[in-house]
Motif scaffolding. Structure first.
Motif, short mmCIF file in Angstrom:
data_model
loop_
_atom_site.label_atom_id
_atom_site.label_comp_id
_atom_site.label_asym_id
_atom_site.label_seq_id
_atom_site.Cartn_x
_atom_site.Cartn_y
_atom_site.Cartn_z
N UNK A 66 0.94 -1.44 0.01
CA UNK A 66 0.14 -0.02 0.11
C UNK A 66 0.79 1.35 -0.06
N UNK A 67 1.99 1.37 0.57
CA UNK A 67 2.91 2.38 0.53
C UNK A 67 3.59 2.68 -0.95
N UNK A 68 3.76 1.65 -1.71
CA UNK A 68 4.08 1.83 -3.15
C UNK A 68 2.90 2.36 -3.77
N UNK A 69 1.71 2.20 -3.55
CA UNK A 69 0.55 2.64 -4.02
C UNK A 69 0.28 4.01 -3.91
N UNK A 70 0.39 4.47 -2.51
CA UNK A 70 0.52 5.78 -2.16
C UNK A 70 1.45 6.72 -2.73
N UNK A 71 2.70 6.14 -2.79
CA UNK A 71 3.72 6.97 -3.19
C UNK A 71 3.67 7.35 -4.66
N UNK A 72 3.29 6.18 -5.40
CA UNK A 72 3.44 6.52 -6.99
C UNK A 72 1.97 6.75 -7.58
N UNK A 73 0.90 6.90 -6.78
CA UNK A 73 -0.60 7.04 -7.39
C UNK A 73 -0.93 6.10 -8.05
N UNK A 74 -0.53 4.96 -7.87
CA UNK A 74 -1.15 3.83 -8.67
C UNK A 74 -1.90 2.79 -7.78
N UNK A 75 -2.86 2.09 -8.26
CA UNK A 75 -3.62 2.10 -9.46
C UNK A 75 -4.27 3.77 -9.61
N UNK A 76 -4.49 4.20 -10.81
CA UNK A 76 -4.90 5.44 -11.13
C UNK A 76 -6.52 5.76 -10.44
N UNK A 77 -7.17 4.55 -10.45
CA UNK A 77 -8.56 4.47 -9.86
C UNK A 77 -8.45 4.92 -8.51
N UNK A 78 -7.35 4.68 -7.62
CA UNK A 78 -6.96 5.26 -6.28
C UNK A 78 -7.26 6.77 -5.96
N UNK A 79 -6.94 7.37 -7.09
CA UNK A 79 -6.71 8.88 -7.13
C UNK A 79 -8.00 9.52 -6.92
N UNK A 80 -9.12 8.86 -7.21
CA UNK A 80 -10.60 9.40 -6.93
C UNK A 80 -10.68 9.54 -5.51
N UNK A 81 -9.85 8.93 -4.69
CA UNK A 81 -9.96 9.31 -3.14
C UNK A 81 -8.90 9.76 -2.59
N UNK A 82 -7.93 9.52 -3.12
CA UNK A 82 -6.53 9.91 -2.59
C UNK A 82 -6.11 11.56 -3.06
N UNK A 83 -6.68 11.74 -4.21
CA UNK A 83 -6.43 13.07 -4.88
C UNK A 83 -5.91 12.95 -6.29
N UNK A 84 -6.57 13.46 -7.29
CA UNK A 84 -6.37 13.17 -8.43
C UNK A 84 -5.08 13.64 -9.15
N UNK A 85 -4.49 14.93 -8.92
CA UNK A 85 -3.19 15.24 -9.58
C UNK A 85 -2.12 15.47 -8.52
N UNK A 86 -2.49 15.44 -7.08
CA UNK A 86 -1.64 15.47 -6.21
C UNK A 86 -2.09 14.66 -4.87
N UNK A 87 -1.26 14.30 -3.95
CA UNK A 87 -2.10 13.49 -2.49
C UNK A 87 -2.57 14.67 -1.82
#
Length: 347
Positions: free
Chosen positions: A49-70
């Motif tokens: 999960x740390x890798x996902x949060x840092x890289x912003x992948x998968x892209x679908x996760x950015x709907x919750x984490x932030x689209x262009x930046x965290x």
């Protein structure tokens, strides 16, 4: 920075991208509620999960984490350390206690937590204890709760050499299962040493063509299609999905959706695991650790100055057990823009 909150150093990411972009910022200490425990972090471990949060992948996760930046700068989940302070309603911990647990924003000097925490077994180092929480909880809840594992069940663990897999082999065996571990050639002996009754080298053998039939498949790797996996499952078997191929857009969700659709009209039951953190399960893991029925497997150890390297190694996907980091976050910090965006709040 929030008025009234003392500062601390934390490892953060301000944009999505390579782990090389991680930096140490000065941020406010986490706020504490009356039921919270404030922990001075000594060690952490790295999770997928740390890798996902840092890289912003998968892209679908950015709907919750932030689209262009965290939206939130903090990263990290697993920690071990020493209790620094407790809320006024806390009675089972006191300052000076050595503890381990799981909480967002753990890559920092302090973390505030209430549910995902337990006393650290005395024989474990901080690094060893930090290797346990998220992977251990995932294995426990996936096998016991989602999988309904019973003594005598035949269990297939696909992806038995990583953080979750090494705990899953041990917990399945402890719960009375006959365990088959699927891993690569270099990890076969490790799986046997953890208690696996049978091992399958996926580089040489396709487990879906075996004559064996399983009551439960604990699927961490997610590298085989449902049409193949069903060949080795009992008619009323359970499949617990933990992970899947690293698709940049959907991550493991594409694989999960395909398996769920494949079993929609089947007597076999499929479930996707999202672990939850609570004191009861943390204490259960603590008791297993104290009884030496469960032991963390550590692949590599890093210092805080090498945390980007540790996360990059996780991203390669070949860790044999857990990756741990000793957290002495002492690099010269800069002030986080806006300050409050980096606050770690209690649950």
């Amino acid at each position: 920075m929030s008025v009234g909150l003392p500062a601390m150093n934390a490892v953060v990411r301000e944009t999505y991208g390579s782990p090389d972009g991680l930096k140490v910022l000065e941020v406010p200490r986490p706020e504490m509620a009356d039921v919270d425990v404030l922990v001075r972090v000594a060690a952490v471990s790295v999770n997928r999960v740390d890798w996902y949060l840092i890289t912003g992948t998968p892209l679908v996760g950015r709907m919750q984490l932030g689209l262009s930046r965290p939206k939130n700068l903090q990263i990290g989940m697993d920690f071990a350390g020493t209790v620094d302070a407790v809320g006024r309603h806390v009675t089972d911990f006191q300052p000076g206690d050595e503890v381990f647990g799981v909480r967002g924003g753990a890559f920092a000097e302090f973390v505030s937590v209430n549910a995902g925490i337990a006393l650290k077994p005395a024989h474990l180092s901080f690094e060893e204890a930090a290797a346990v929480p998220l992977a251990g909880i995932t294995a426990l809840q996936g096998l016991r709760d989602k999988g309904g594992l019973q003594p005598g069940h035949r269990v297939l663990i696909n992806g038995a050499s990583g953080g979750v897999g090494t705990f899953a082999v041990q917990i399945a065996k402890m719960l009375g299962a006959e365990v088959t571990a699927v891993c690569s050639t270099g990890n076969l002996e490790q799986a046997r040493s953890l208690g696996a009754d049978h091992v399958i080298d996926y580089t040489r053998e396709d487990f879906t063509r075996s004559d064996q039939r399983y009551d439960l498949m604990f699927d961490i790797a997610g590298n085989r299609p449902w049409s193949h996996c069903r060949r080795v499952l009992m008619p009323k078997a359970t499949v617990v999905l933990v992970g899947g191929p690293a698709n940049r857009v959907l991550g493991p969700l594409g694989h999960v959706a395909r398996v769920l659709l494949g079993t929609m009209f089947s007597r076999r039951r499929t479930t996707f695991l999202v672990p939850t953190f609570n004191r009861a399960d943390m204490d259960y893991l603590r008791k297993l650790l104290e009884a030496r029925s469960l032991s963390p497997v550590i692949d590599k150890r890093y210092g805080a100055q090498s945390i980007a390297e540790a996360v990059s190694y996780m991203g390669e996907g070949h860790a044999r057990g857990k990756i741990v980091v000793s957290m002495a976050v002492s690099s010269t910090p800069t002030v986080a823009p806006g300050g409050t965006s980096a606050v770690l709040k209690g649950p």
